[in-house]
Design a protein around this motif. Structure first.
Motif, short mmCIF file in Angstrom:
data_model
loop_
_atom_site.label_atom_id
_atom_site.label_comp_id
_atom_site.label_asym_id
_atom_site.label_seq_id
_atom_site.Cartn_x
_atom_site.Cartn_y
_atom_site.Cartn_z
N LEU A 346 -1.21 -1.56 14.01
CA LEU A 346 -2.08 -2.48 14.73
C LEU A 346 -3.52 -2.09 14.43
CD1 LEU A 346 -2.46 -4.75 16.84
CD2 LEU A 346 -2.39 -2.98 18.60
N TRP A 347 -4.30 -3.03 13.90
CA TRP A 347 -5.65 -2.73 13.41
C TRP A 347 -6.66 -3.59 14.16
CZ3 TRP A 347 -7.81 -4.46 8.00
CH2 TRP A 347 -9.09 -3.93 7.83
N LEU A 348 -7.62 -2.95 14.82
CA LEU A 348 -8.72 -3.64 15.48
C LEU A 348 -9.99 -3.37 14.69
CD1 LEU A 348 -8.00 -2.64 19.21
CD2 LEU A 348 -7.06 -4.55 17.90
N HIS A 349 -10.60 -4.44 14.17
CA HIS A 349 -11.82 -4.28 13.38
C HIS A 349 -12.95 -5.06 14.04
CE1 HIS A 349 -14.39 -3.63 9.91
NE2 HIS A 349 -14.69 -4.92 9.94
N PHE A 350 -14.11 -4.39 14.18
CA PHE A 350 -15.26 -4.99 14.87
C PHE A 350 -16.38 -5.22 13.87
CE2 PHE A 350 -12.91 -2.68 18.10
CZ PHE A 350 -12.85 -3.61 19.13
N VAL A 351 -17.01 -6.39 13.98
CA VAL A 351 -18.09 -6.80 13.09
C VAL A 351 -19.17 -7.47 13.94
CG1 VAL A 351 -16.98 -9.02 12.61
CG2 VAL A 351 -18.65 -8.11 11.00
N ASP A 352 -20.44 -7.36 13.52
CA ASP A 352 -21.53 -7.93 14.33
C ASP A 352 -22.17 -9.15 13.68
OD1 ASP A 352 -22.96 -6.81 12.28
OD2 ASP A 352 -23.96 -5.28 13.48
N ASN A 353 -21.48 -9.77 12.72
CA ASN A 353 -21.99 -10.98 12.06
C ASN A 353 -21.06 -12.14 12.39
OD1 ASN A 353 -21.95 -12.94 9.56
ND2 ASN A 353 -23.94 -11.90 9.51
N ASN A 354 -21.59 -13.18 13.04
CA ASN A 354 -20.75 -14.29 13.49
C ASN A 354 -20.11 -15.05 12.33
OD1 ASN A 354 -21.17 -13.85 16.24
ND2 ASN A 354 -23.02 -15.11 16.29
N GLY A 355 -20.86 -15.26 11.25
CA GLY A 355 -20.31 -15.99 10.11
C GLY A 355 -19.15 -15.24 9.48
N ALA A 356 -19.32 -13.93 9.27
CA ALA A 356 -18.24 -13.14 8.70
C ALA A 356 -17.04 -13.08 9.64
CB ALA A 356 -18.74 -11.73 8.40
N LEU A 357 -17.29 -12.97 10.93
CA LEU A 357 -16.20 -12.93 11.91
C LEU A 357 -15.39 -14.22 11.89
CD1 LEU A 357 -14.72 -11.64 14.30
CD2 LEU A 357 -16.49 -12.57 15.80
N SER A 358 -16.08 -15.36 11.85
CA SER A 358 -15.39 -16.65 11.83
C SER A 358 -14.49 -16.77 10.61
CB SER A 358 -16.41 -17.79 11.86
OG SER A 358 -15.78 -19.04 11.75
N GLY A 359 -14.99 -16.40 9.43
CA GLY A 359 -14.18 -16.48 8.23
C GLY A 359 -12.99 -15.55 8.26
N LEU A 360 -13.17 -14.33 8.77
CA LEU A 360 -12.07 -13.37 8.83
C LEU A 360 -10.97 -13.85 9.77
CD1 LEU A 360 -14.13 -10.06 8.92
CD2 LEU A 360 -12.60 -10.79 7.07
N VAL A 361 -11.35 -14.45 10.88
CA VAL A 361 -10.36 -14.93 11.83
C VAL A 361 -9.59 -16.12 11.26
CG1 VAL A 361 -10.05 -16.02 14.09
CG2 VAL A 361 -11.61 -14.08 13.84
N LYS A 362 -10.29 -17.06 10.64
CA LYS A 362 -9.64 -18.25 10.10
C LYS A 362 -8.96 -18.01 8.78
CE LYS A 362 -13.27 -20.82 10.10
NZ LYS A 362 -14.15 -22.00 9.92
N GLY A 363 -9.42 -17.01 8.02
CA GLY A 363 -8.85 -16.77 6.69
C GLY A 363 -9.35 -17.73 5.65
N SER A 364 -10.39 -18.51 5.97
CA SER A 364 -10.90 -19.50 5.04
C SER A 364 -12.37 -19.74 5.33
CB SER A 364 -10.13 -20.82 5.18
OG SER A 364 -10.65 -21.81 4.33
N ALA A 365 -13.09 -20.24 4.32
CA ALA A 365 -14.51 -20.53 4.46
C ALA A 365 -14.88 -21.69 3.55
CB ALA A 365 -15.37 -19.30 4.14
N SER A 366 -16.06 -22.23 3.74
CA SER A 366 -16.49 -23.38 2.96
C SER A 366 -17.12 -22.99 1.63
CB SER A 366 -17.49 -24.22 3.77
OG SER A 366 -18.62 -23.43 4.13
N VAL A 367 -17.42 -21.71 1.43
CA VAL A 367 -18.07 -21.23 0.21
C VAL A 367 -17.04 -20.50 -0.63
CG1 VAL A 367 -19.93 -19.82 -0.73
CG2 VAL A 367 -20.26 -21.04 1.43
N MET A 368 -17.03 -20.76 -1.94
CA MET A 368 -16.04 -20.17 -2.81
C MET A 368 -16.11 -18.64 -2.80
SD MET A 368 -13.54 -20.67 -4.95
CE MET A 368 -13.69 -22.38 -5.44
#
Length: 452
Positions: A346-368
């Protein structure tokens, strides 16, 4: 209503709605007018017989469905409350628990009572006058099919599994192979495939596959049919991994897994990465701390993707690449490569950037550029069967802020937490993948067909 849904979906503009509204009204009025001449104005005779209940009897009334259950090829639609009401009725009459999901009733029982629950349900359906085929209501089993997926309970002391239905899997593979053979993909078919792949990715471990669906969604809004490098790369990935990716696990005893907690941070000016991780699988509970510089060629690539220009783009001295989101998002990939002991935990990872957090949670982003990072990260998570949870931490509380600004040798231990320096490594495969990926802004000649 369908016309309104088309406009609300964003497939047409506001003014175009009125252009298709008038034909839709005409197409409704003509059949309605014809039916009005054929349907009689009479009504069935009323039942005058009185029913007498003996003293102490209980009145139970069952009615036939007054509306039709229906569904579409895009999203399931249901205009009836019958499934939800039936779940409550069966629970009251037979003490059998069902969960209503759209137009299905789902029940889970122990082996000792599963057969009795099934008999009660079929008895209820017969009393209500419903002709439920055996195919729609199969016998209880440890591997039922629900919503196009197989649920394999397996060892309930550890975890259950969600597996892709073989029939659905074969149909999708044939469709993808046909597109790859013809080298053609029409926008309408692209939207259909996007929906199917998003559904299939729900049966995969974590968010694997989400980074390989956006190319199909983009095509659904384009006015061309030939395949571009992004679509060829996505087709190649799905054909290679659709049947081999680990199934989605449903953990039942997460508390028994080893726990890893990490913090990641990045500095946009000098592209420094800072990592702090606590994991008993490393031999002890002391925090490991590391610092790493982002390779310059990756920063040039990220800038090129954002500006939609060729990857040969060169940053001038003093230019700000504005790639802090990518630096923050690549942190988990660096942790996975630098700590191979991180697996089946079980891995808990904390980040302080909202854009990076959103992409990591969804597994996808709009930029290649982000898509490649996220796709690689989630593929590694699935291979190692890690249960990961990404969350935000305030910048002032991010313990990895200090190691992101300077090498660990110069940093020392200012917080006096007894952390141990650990050398970080950038995943070499991620550099190769980025170098072989065509630009998002236009189709680059000679681009590789392998995205991840």
């Amino acid at each position: 209503i369908t016309t309104l849904m088309v406009w609300q979906k964003g497939l047409i503009s506001f003014t175009e709605f009125f252009a298709i509204f008038v034909p839709s009204v005409v197409n409704w009025i003509i059949p309605a007018t014809i039916m009005s001449f054929t349907v009689g104005a009479g009504k069935p005779a009323e039942i005058t017989e009185e029913v007498h209940i003996r003293e102490g009897g209980i009145v139970v009334v069952f009615g036939e469905p007054a509306v039709q259950l229906f569904g579409g090829s895009s999203a399931p639609l249901n205009s009836s409350r019958l499934p939800d009401d039936s779940a409550e009725d069966v629970a009251v009459l037979f003490a059998v628990a069902f969960q209503q999901c759209i137009d299905d009733l789902l029940g889970q029982e122990e082996w000792t009572s599963a057969d009795w629950g099934y008999i009660c349900w079929r008895l209820f359906a017969a009393m209500a006058g419903w002709d439920v085929p055996d195919k729609k209501s199969p016998l209880p089993g440890a591997r039922p099919r629900v919503l196009g997926a197989f649920m394999h309970y397996g060892n309930l002391a550890r975890a259950s599994h969600l597996c892709i239905c073989p029939i659905r899997l074969q149909a999708i593979l044939q469709q993808l192979q046909s597109i790859q053979s013809l080298q053609l993909l029409y926008p309408v078919e692209a939207m259909s495939i996007h929906g199917k792949l998003m559904h299939v990715s729900d049966q995969m471990f974590g968010q694997v596959g989400r980074a390989h669906t956006r190319a199909f969604r983009r095509r659904s809004y384009e006015h061309r049919t030939t395949l571009n490098p992004q679509l060829r790369a996505a087709l190649s990935w799905w054909l290679n991994h659709l049947a081999s990716t680990p199934p989605r696990e449903v953990p039942l005893r997460v508390g028994d897994l080893p726990l890893a907690v990490s913090w990641g941070d990045g500095e946009g000016s000098d592209a420094g990465l800072g990592v702090v991780i606590v994991f008993t699988g490393l031999g002890d509970s002391r925090p490991r701390v590391g610092h790493l510089k982002t390779p310059p060629q990756l920063r040039r690539y990220w800038a090129a993707q954002r500006e939609a220009i060729a990857p040969t783009f060169q940053l001038a001295p003093g230019d700000d690449p504005r790639d802090i989101q990518q630096i923050e998002a690549v942190n988990p990939a660096v942790i996975l490569y630098s700590f191979p002991q991180l697996q089946h935990c079980l891995w808990l990872h904390f980040v302080d950037n909202n854009g990076a957090l959103s992409g990591l949670v969804k597994g996808s982003a709009s930029v290649m550029a982000d898509e490649i990072i996220l796709g690689h990260t989630w593929s590694q998570i699935a291979q190692r069967k890690i249960w990961v949870y990404f969350d935000r931490v305030d910048s002032e509380s991010n313990i990895s802020d200090l190691p992101s600004r300077c090498p660990v040798a110069e940093l020392g231990d200012p917080l006096r937490v007894g952390w141990v320096p650990h050398r970080l490594y950038f995943p070499p495969s991620l550099s190769i993948l980025i170098a072989s990926t065509p630009s998002e802004g236009r189709d680059m000649p000679g681009g590789s067909d392998v995205l991840l």
